[in-house]
Enzyme design. Structure first.
Site, PDB file in Angstrom:
ATOM      1  N   GLY A   1       4.288   1.618  -0.185  1.00 28.19           N
ATOM      2  CA  GLY A   1       5.359   1.623  -1.182  1.00 28.19           C
ATOM      3  C   GLY A   1       4.837   2.095  -2.538  1.00 28.19           C
ATOM      4  O   GLY A   1       5.452   2.928  -3.207  1.00 28.19           O
ATOM      5  N   GLU A  10       0.656  -2.546  11.793  1.00 28.22           N
ATOM      6  CA  GLU A  10       1.921  -2.630  12.536  1.00 28.22           C
ATOM      7  C   GLU A  10       1.752  -2.673  14.048  1.00 28.22           C
ATOM      8  O   GLU A  10       2.506  -3.317  14.761  1.00 28.22           O
ATOM      9  CB  GLU A  10       2.814  -1.433  12.187  1.00 28.22           C
ATOM     10  CG  GLU A  10       3.392  -1.446  10.794  1.00 28.22           C
ATOM     11  CD  GLU A  10       4.651  -2.306  10.679  1.00 28.22           C
ATOM     12  OE1 GLU A  10       4.885  -3.165  11.545  1.00 28.22           O
ATOM     13  OE2 GLU A  10       5.384  -2.098   9.706  1.00 28.22           O
ATOM     14  N   SER A  44       0.812  -1.206   0.000  1.00 32.07           N
ATOM     15  CA  SER A  44       0.000   0.000   0.000  1.00 32.07           C
ATOM     16  C   SER A  44       0.862   1.280   0.000  1.00 32.07           C
ATOM     17  O   SER A  44       0.770   2.114  -0.911  1.00 32.07           O
ATOM     18  CB  SER A  44      -0.890  -0.075   1.245  1.00 32.07           C
ATOM     19  OG  SER A  44      -1.666   1.040   1.368  1.00 32.07           O
ATOM     20  N   SER A  61      -7.609   3.613   8.338  1.00 35.70           N
ATOM     21  CA  SER A  61      -6.456   3.112   9.094  1.00 35.70           C
ATOM     22  C   SER A  61      -6.664   1.639   9.451  1.00 35.70           C
ATOM     23  O   SER A  61      -7.682   1.264  10.041  1.00 35.70           O
ATOM     24  CB  SER A  61      -6.275   3.929  10.379  1.00 35.70           C
ATOM     25  OG  SER A  61      -5.560   3.166  11.337  1.00 35.70           O
ATOM     26  N   LYS A  86       1.790   5.821  17.408  1.00 33.07           N
ATOM     27  CA  LYS A  86       0.423   6.203  16.984  1.00 33.07           C
ATOM     28  C   LYS A  86      -0.373   4.982  16.522  1.00 33.07           C
ATOM     29  O   LYS A  86      -1.598   4.965  16.622  1.00 33.07           O
ATOM     30  CB  LYS A  86       0.467   7.317  15.936  1.00 33.07           C
ATOM     31  CG  LYS A  86       0.994   6.931  14.556  1.00 33.07           C
ATOM     32  CD  LYS A  86      -0.061   6.394  13.629  1.00 33.07           C
ATOM     33  CE  LYS A  86       0.550   5.743  12.402  1.00 33.07           C
ATOM     34  NZ  LYS A  86      -0.402   5.071  11.534  1.00 33.07           N
ATOM     35  N   ASP A 107      -0.206  12.570  12.710  1.00 36.40           N
ATOM     36  CA  ASP A 107      -0.434  11.174  12.336  1.00 36.40           C
ATOM     37  C   ASP A 107      -1.419  10.501  13.301  1.00 36.40           C
ATOM     38  O   ASP A 107      -2.230   9.650  12.912  1.00 36.40           O
ATOM     39  CB  ASP A 107       0.920  10.439  12.354  1.00 36.40           C
ATOM     40  CG  ASP A 107       0.925   9.243  11.425  1.00 36.40           C
ATOM     41  OD1 ASP A 107      -0.114   8.971  10.798  1.00 36.40           O
ATOM     42  OD2 ASP A 107       1.977   8.577  11.345  1.00 36.40           O
TER      43      ASP A 107
END
Ligand code: NAI
Ligand code: 13P
Length: 334
Positions: free
Chosen positions: A14, A282, A12, A255, A192, A245
């Protein structure tokens, strides 16, 4: 002269960042693991797996060969999941030139070592800190590929390198600001995702805006506390890589971390939620490494702890909310 860029990771972010670089005038080679993705980029100028219907600039070519991607590149941009960086980079490093600037787009902390991505890059490649840069900020990839206006931070200890990268990614829709605080930007980016999970959990539990605003603000407080202990500039946390962010992640259904948390808050199990998440969230892994990092610096991060409790230790969200609210009273700024 046209700048030569390599972007390693055709997922996504990259893909979206390759688009920014090509729109800004660079020649971009995008490395992808999967031949069908690489083939689609080269034949149809699209990445249908991630952004169906979005036309990519002609200045992007793709390859499955990392050596071909990094050959002669002035900047090598790293856009793989954080926990895979060390192994991926170990294979790529021998091909990367000694003057090449290494750019991290990743927002995670390595599990086991509690290292920031710039630290992993320095360790694996032996590169000097002056040629390791980080890009961070409120940059949800699906909005970027629609060329909706956004800003970001380009951080490098060497400000002239940050300025070169700033120029290379400045477009009509993407506005980079330079910063020399690499640690602050990386801590902001990794934490975040964890706070985004917490806010998602609250949203899934149908808690309201007071709860979410409290989590965002206290989440930023614990992020800044960790960053300060690591030598970051406190003002970074009021900027795009901190507050910026955090707001994007905590408020957007785009997100992955936020969505992951919302599914847990609604009562889905962790296994069901992982199965429903196709891309990298992540914070799911990094909540443990962020907490590990905090422990190493003797910093209290109660919201990150709550996320670990829910995601990894199976505590029901209702229980952790009660626990968070029954902590002993304290001043706001300590
Ligand atoms: N998607 C977004 O909006 C943004 C993402 N980021 C960060 O960028 C980094 C990359 O995320 P995305 O591109 O969104 O993830 P993604 O899941 O969309 O793509 C990851 C890419 O890495 C590749 N990859 C290479 N080695 C891998 C391995 N061993 N295991 C799994 N995948 C491997 C995958 O094939 C895939 O193309 C993350 O750290 C994320 O936090 C940062 C800003 C925005
Ligand atoms: O980092 C991002 C936006 O800046 C992307 O957030 P998610 O990884 O939660 O989708």
């Amino acid at each position: 002269m046209t700048t030569r860029m390599a972007v390693l990771g055709a997922g996504s972010w990259g893909t979206a960042f390759a688009m920014i670089l090509a729109d800004a005038g660079s020649r971009v080679t995008l490395w992808g693991r999967r031949p069908e993705v690489v083939d689609a980029v080269n034949r149809t100028h699209t990445n249908p797996d991630y952004f169906p219907g979005i036309a990519l600039p002609a200045g992007i070519t793709a390859t499955v060969d990392p050596a071909a991607a990094v050959a002669d590149a002035e900047f090598v941009v790293l856009a793989v999941p954080s926990q895979t960086l060390r192994a991926n980079l170990a294979a790529w490093a021998p091909r990367i030139g000694p003057q090449t600037v290494l750019v991290s787009l990743m927002k995670g902390v390595e599990l086991g070592t509690a290292k920031l991505m710039s630290e992993v890059i320095a360790e694996v490649t032996g590169a000097d800190r002056d040629r390791i840069a980080v890009v961070s900020g409120p940059n949800l990839a699906p909005e970027i590929v629609r060329r909706e206006p956004a800003a970001c931070v380009v951080a490098c200890r060497d400000e002239t390198v940050a300025e070169r990268l700033q120029l290379a990614c400045h477009t009509a829709y993407y506005r980079p600001y330079t910063n020399v605080d690499v640690v602050g930007c990386e801590v902001g980016g990794a934490a975040k995702n964890v706070i985004g999970l917490a806010v998602g959990i609250a949203e899934g539990m149908e808690l309201g805006d007071n709860t979410k605003a409290s989590l965002i603000t206290r989440g930023l407080a614990e992020t800044a506390r960790l960053g300060l202990a690591m030598g970051a500039d406190p003002l970074t946390f009021a900027g795009l890589a901190g507050m910026g962010d955090l707001v994007a992640t905590c408020s957007s259904p785009l997100s992955r971390n936020h969505t992951f948390g919302a599914n847990l808050g609604r009562g889905m199990t962790v296994a069901e939620t992982i199965a429903a998440t196709r891309q990298t969230a992540e914070g799911v892994t990094s909540c443990r490494s962020v907490l590990d990092l905090a422990r190493r610096h003797r910093i209290d991060m109660p919201i990150a702890q709550m996320v670990v409790d829910v995601v990894h230790d199976g505590k029901p969200p209702q229980v952790v909310v009660k626990e968070l609210m029954s902590r002993s009273a304290k001043p706001e700024r300590r």
